[in-house]
Design a protein around this motif. Structure first.
Motif, PDB file in Angstrom:
ATOM      1  N   ALA A 104       0.833  -1.208   0.000  1.00 51.26           N
ATOM      2  CA  ALA A 104       0.000   0.000   0.000  1.00 51.26           C
ATOM      3  C   ALA A 104       0.870   1.262   0.000  1.00 51.26           C
ATOM      4  N   GLN A 105       1.874   1.275   0.850  1.00 49.33           N
ATOM      5  CA  GLN A 105       2.748   2.433   0.935  1.00 49.33           C
ATOM      6  C   GLN A 105       3.460   2.685  -0.392  1.00 49.33           C
ATOM      7  N   ARG A 106       3.884   1.629  -1.032  1.00 43.54           N
ATOM      8  CA  ARG A 106       4.583   1.765  -2.318  1.00 43.54           C
ATOM      9  C   ARG A 106       3.655   2.213  -3.442  1.00 43.54           C
ATOM     10  N   SER A 107       2.350   2.029  -3.245  1.00 43.95           N
ATOM     11  CA  SER A 107       1.398   2.402  -4.296  1.00 43.95           C
ATOM     12  C   SER A 107       1.056   3.891  -4.284  1.00 43.95           C
ATOM     13  N   LEU A 108       1.455   4.600  -3.243  1.00 47.34           N
ATOM     14  CA  LEU A 108       1.161   6.029  -3.168  1.00 47.34           C
ATOM     15  C   LEU A 108       1.979   6.794  -4.208  1.00 47.34           C
ATOM     16  N   VAL A 109       1.397   7.836  -4.753  1.00 49.42           N
ATOM     17  CA  VAL A 109       2.062   8.645  -5.783  1.00 49.42           C
ATOM     18  C   VAL A 109       2.096  10.101  -5.332  1.00 49.42           C
ATOM     19  N   LYS A 110       3.282  10.675  -5.312  1.00 49.15           N
ATOM     20  CA  LYS A 110       3.442  12.102  -5.035  1.00 49.15           C
ATOM     21  C   LYS A 110       3.443  12.839  -6.371  1.00 49.15           C
ATOM     22  N   VAL A 111       2.490  13.717  -6.573  1.00 47.97           N
ATOM     23  CA  VAL A 111       2.376  14.428  -7.844  1.00 47.97           C
ATOM     24  C   VAL A 111       3.470  15.489  -7.924  1.00 47.97           C
ATOM     25  N   ILE A 112       4.313  15.392  -8.936  1.00 47.78           N
ATOM     26  CA  ILE A 112       5.421  16.331  -9.129  1.00 47.78           C
ATOM     27  C   ILE A 112       5.041  17.336 -10.216  1.00 47.78           C
ATOM     28  N   ASP A 113       5.193  18.634  -9.884  1.00 44.27           N
ATOM     29  CA  ASP A 113       4.940  19.696 -10.862  1.00 44.27           C
ATOM     30  C   ASP A 113       3.576  19.513 -11.517  1.00 44.27           C
ATOM     31  N   ALA A 114       2.546  19.566 -10.685  1.00 49.01           N
ATOM     32  CA  ALA A 114       1.183  19.269 -11.156  1.00 49.01           C
ATOM     33  C   ALA A 114       0.688  20.245 -12.216  1.00 49.01           C
ATOM     34  N   ALA A 115       1.144  21.476 -12.160  1.00 45.67           N
ATOM     35  CA  ALA A 115       0.724  22.484 -13.147  1.00 45.67           C
ATOM     36  C   ALA A 115       1.970  23.161 -13.704  1.00 45.67           C
ATOM     37  N   PRO A 116       2.700  22.468 -14.574  1.00 42.66           N
ATOM     38  CA  PRO A 116       3.970  23.025 -15.085  1.00 42.66           C
ATOM     39  C   PRO A 116       3.750  24.301 -15.877  1.00 42.66           C
ATOM     40  N   ARG A 117       4.750  25.163 -15.879  1.00 43.93           N
ATOM     41  CA  ARG A 117       4.685  26.393 -16.663  1.00 43.93           C
ATOM     42  C   ARG A 117       4.525  26.055 -18.142  1.00 43.93           C
ATOM     43  N   GLN A 118       3.745  26.865 -18.820  1.00 45.49           N
ATOM     44  CA  GLN A 118       3.584  26.715 -20.260  1.00 45.49           C
ATOM     45  C   GLN A 118       3.969  28.041 -20.912  1.00 45.49           C
ATOM     46  N   LEU A 119       5.179  28.075 -21.479  1.00 43.96           N
ATOM     47  CA  LEU A 119       5.734  29.323 -21.981  1.00 43.96           C
ATOM     48  C   LEU A 119       5.115  29.692 -23.322  1.00 43.96           C
ATOM     49  N   PRO A 120       4.833  30.982 -23.534  1.00 42.35           N
ATOM     50  CA  PRO A 120       4.282  31.397 -24.826  1.00 42.35           C
ATOM     51  C   PRO A 120       5.359  31.356 -25.906  1.00 42.35           C
ATOM     52  N   ALA A 121       4.953  31.144 -27.136  1.00 42.64           N
ATOM     53  CA  ALA A 121       5.892  31.168 -28.252  1.00 42.64           C
ATOM     54  C   ALA A 121       6.464  32.581 -28.397  1.00 42.64           C
ATOM     55  N   PRO A 122       7.785  32.720 -28.608  1.00 39.95           N
ATOM     56  CA  PRO A 122       8.391  34.062 -28.720  1.00 39.95           C
ATOM     57  C   PRO A 122       7.716  34.926 -29.787  1.00 39.95           C
ATOM     58  N   GLU A 123       7.337  34.328 -30.923  1.00 40.72           N
ATOM     59  CA  GLU A 123       6.717  35.130 -31.976  1.00 40.72           C
ATOM     60  C   GLU A 123       5.351  35.670 -31.550  1.00 40.72           C
ATOM     61  N   SER A 124       4.647  34.948 -30.659  1.00 41.02           N
ATOM     62  CA  SER A 124       3.355  35.451 -30.191  1.00 41.02           C
ATOM     63  C   SER A 124       3.543  36.642 -29.263  1.00 41.02           C
ATOM     64  N   VAL A 125       4.623  36.638 -28.498  1.00 39.60           N
ATOM     65  CA  VAL A 125       4.930  37.781 -27.627  1.00 39.60           C
ATOM     66  C   VAL A 125       5.264  38.996 -28.484  1.00 39.60           C
ATOM     67  N   GLU A 126       6.073  38.802 -29.517  1.00 41.78           N
ATOM     68  CA  GLU A 126       6.451  39.912 -30.405  1.00 41.78           C
ATOM     69  C   GLU A 126       5.223  40.485 -31.104  1.00 41.78           C
ATOM     70  N   ARG A 127       4.312  39.612 -31.525  1.00 41.93           N
ATOM     71  CA  ARG A 127       3.089  40.061 -32.201  1.00 41.93           C
ATOM     72  C   ARG A 127       2.242  40.926 -31.264  1.00 41.93           C
ATOM     73  N   ALA A 128       2.123  40.490 -30.011  1.00 40.87           N
ATOM     74  CA  ALA A 128       1.324  41.252 -29.043  1.00 40.87           C
ATOM     75  C   ALA A 128       1.940  42.614 -28.763  1.00 40.87           C
ATOM     76  N   LEU A 129       3.256  42.656 -28.610  1.00 42.36           N
ATOM     77  CA  LEU A 129       3.939  43.927 -28.329  1.00 42.36           C
ATOM     78  C   LEU A 129       3.831  44.873 -29.523  1.00 42.36           C
ATOM     79  N   ALA A 130       3.915  44.332 -30.733  1.00 44.00           N
ATOM     80  CA  ALA A 130       3.786  45.172 -31.927  1.00 44.00           C
ATOM     81  C   ALA A 130       2.391  45.779 -32.004  1.00 44.00           C
ATOM     82  N   LEU A 131       1.383  45.012 -31.629  1.00 49.06           N
ATOM     83  CA  LEU A 131       0.013  45.522 -31.639  1.00 49.06           C
ATOM     84  C   LEU A 131      -0.147  46.649 -30.615  1.00 49.06           C
ATOM     85  N   LEU A 132       0.446  46.463 -29.443  1.00 50.93           N
ATOM     86  CA  LEU A 132       0.369  47.501 -28.403  1.00 50.93           C
ATOM     87  C   LEU A 132       1.127  48.765 -28.825  1.00 50.93           C
TER      88      LEU A 132
END
Length: 572
Positions: free
Chosen positions: A186-214
């Motif tokens: 039972a103890q060995r069956s336990l799972v510790k969730v690692i990095d449950a919500a990892p960072r999701q980085l935006p594509a560099p070109e999408s950042v440039e597009r947004a800044l150009a619009l601003l």
């Protein structure tokens, strides 16, 4: 944990009950909101015995709402535990609401045995709960073997918080909870969730597009949604707003990300900036009905949108998005900040800022004139003015708010100064979140809560006053009592004994309800009495309820959503 003898060799065993608790604790979850009964009563008892906090409610929907708001505040899934079938269905409303609002929550329900349910043989509270839940949540899982409890809990946690957060259902049949299993396995069956919500980085070109619009924008606007508050990227969001100098609008649960008194807040000129802006940056806000779907009269002439959202499918949901930034809000805003220096973005034109300032000044003066009046009996404005003035001295207090007129007026009158301190009806505009959210916020934060409730909204969860008193929570509930739904002035056109559909018992004394459970009741008929009672209640740190008597003619049909409530034009 117990020891059994197998071929004269002692073997330590555990069971499903203990494994569920161990799996939750293994993932740093320490609180369960719920209501006991068949088959999960012992699960609640054992959780408490093992050091977890179990907050028992009078109705599962309210327990689910408490779990949902705990998830929103902590970015860890709140846990709601219910019995089978009817209890599960009661919790399901809260689970669906959590998913709609993107609050991480796990509804764990006991259920009938699979072999009887699948043959429809009529078991106690028989229901195929897993398939009922599926359309209303992000994911739904069932565990049939004790050795899979660890992985089941882990999958539920990751599903609840990764990507766009939301509700998850976990089905635990009664037989599972009683299953025994060798303790070491039972103890060995336990799972510790690692990095449950990892960072999701935006594509560099999408950042440039947004800044150009601003860079080319003449009348830019930033719109902050509750996703921006959930992200807990407060410092970067504030830096982005202040470094660009762009005026901003917070949606209701994003109030306080920057203080509502901030110079760049355009809340007092909301209609003007939505109609006149040419480029709008959406930060964790969806172009749904709350924002008129991004089109029509509300938005005036067409505009270009920069949208930050973790879900790529959210883009173009109602209108074209010129610059989508797909990723987590913290990473996206951080990337925009990092690109500002080289983007050549100037502060907004003084003519745009001046026009906003002029509208703010005009609208603030109109609101001040309304708030300064002292009609007898009180109306929404005079009552909320007194609450606003008291809460100004308690910037870290949690505010829960629901109703129709009570919600609409309070949202624009009561200022917020810190993030994740305002909890309200959210995306669905749902009634009944009040006491559940209040309990969840008090338990999670350890800080006082003030719940400002319409009398109709309070009726959905009012019995949880007993829960508040039982756990001695510092929750002050203010019931705006105008004798009915929207107002108490309707009459039965037949002249019969039954009151009109929108009318409640006249002059009800809600303050007496909390006194029945040992709390403190107040009856307020003037702004001065209301302010005095609120100050005293907060200072006491004890459960309290203020019955705030409002003019029964105050309020409008459906609040600000009158256009969504069709009226019959047919004549008999």
């Amino acid at each position: 944990m117990e020891t059994t003898m197998t071929h004269n060799v002692s073997v330590e065993v555990t069971d499903g009950f203990h494994l569920v608790i161990d799996a939750l604790k293994h993932n740093d979850i320490d609180t369960i909101f719920g209501l006991v009964g068949i088959p999960i009563t012992d699960l609640a008892r054992l959780a408490q015995a093992e050091g977890m906090r179990f907050i028992g409610f009078r109705h599962e929907q309210n327990a689910g709402n408490a779990a949902a708001i705990a998830g929103y505040m902590t970015k860890k899934p709140g846990i709601c535990l219910t019995v089978s079938a009817p209890g599960f269905l009661n919790g399901l409303t809260a689970l669906a609401n959590a998913t709609t609002n993107c609050f991480p929550m796990i509804l764990i329900s006991g259920s009938s045995e699979r072999e009887i349910v699948d043959l429809q043989q009529g078991d106690y509270e028989e229901m195929d709960q897993l398939n009922v839940a599926r359309p209303h949540c992000k994911a739904a899982f069932r565990v049939l073997k004790a050795e899979d409890i660890g992985i089941g809990i882990a999958r539920a946690i990751r599903a609840a918080v990764s990507g766009r957060p939301g509700g998850v259902y976990l089905d635990l049949p009664a037989q599972l909870l009683a299953q025994t299993i060798e303790a070491g396995h039972a103890q060995r069956s336990l799972v510790k969730v690692i990095d449950a919500a990892p960072r999701q980085l935006p594509a560099p070109e999408s950042v440039e597009r947004a800044l150009a619009l601003l860079k080319d924008a003449k009348k830019p606007l930033i719109l902050l949604g509750k996703g921006a508050a959930y992200a807990q990227a407060d410092a970067d969001i504030r830096a982005f707003v202040e470094r660009t100098g762009i005026p901003y609008l917070p949606m209701s649960m994003a109030k306080g990300l920057l203080p509502d008194t901030h110079a760049q807040s355009a809340s007092a000129a909301r209609s003007f900036v939505l109609a006149e802006a040419d480029v709008v940056v959406l930060v964790g806000a969806r172009l749904n009905w709350l924002l008129a779907h991004g089109k029509g009269k509300t938005w005036g002439k067409p505009k270009q949108f920069v949208q930050i959202d973790i879900a790529p499918t959210e883009m173009d949901s109602n209108v074209a998005i010129a610059a989508p930034l797909v990723g987590d809000i913290g990473s996206c805003v951080g990337a925009l900040l990092a690109g500002l220096d080289g983007a050549g973005i100037d502060k907004p034109d003084s003519e745009w800022l001046g026009a906003i300032a002029q509208r703010k000044e005009q609208n603030t003066a109109k609101m001040a004139a309304l708030l300064d009046k002292n009609p007898v009996p009180m109306n929404f404005h005079s009552a909320l003015r007194s609450i606003r003035d008291v809460l100004k001295e308690y910037p870290d207090i949690n505010l829960v708010n629901e109703g129709a007129n009570t919600l609409d007026f309070a949202r624009s009158i009561i200022d917020q100064y810190q993030p994740r301190k305002r909890f309200d009806s959210g995306t669905w505009g749902i009634m009944g979140i009040g006491m559940g959210f209040a309990i969840g916020a008090a338990v999670t934060s350890g800080k006082p809560v003030v719940a400002v409730e319409g009398d109709s909204a309070f009726g959905f969860s009012g019995m949880e006053l007993e829960t508040i008193c039982r756990y001695e929570l510092p929750v002050t509930t203010i019931v705006f009592n105008n004798n009915g739904v929207y107002r108490g002035t309707d009459v039965n056109p037949t002249g019969g004994k039954d009151v009109a559909p929108t009318v409640f018992v006249k002059n009800a004394r809600y303050d007496k309800m909390i006194e029945a459970f040992g709390g403190i009741g107040y009856h307020a008929t003037t702004p001065e009495e209301l302010a005095r009672a609120l100050c005293e209640a907060i200072a006491s740190g004890k459960p309290a309820l203020i019955n705030a008597v409002i003019d029964e003619t105050a309020g409008t049909e459906s609040g600000r959503l009158t256009n969504l409530n069709p009226q019959s034009a047919a004549k008999k």
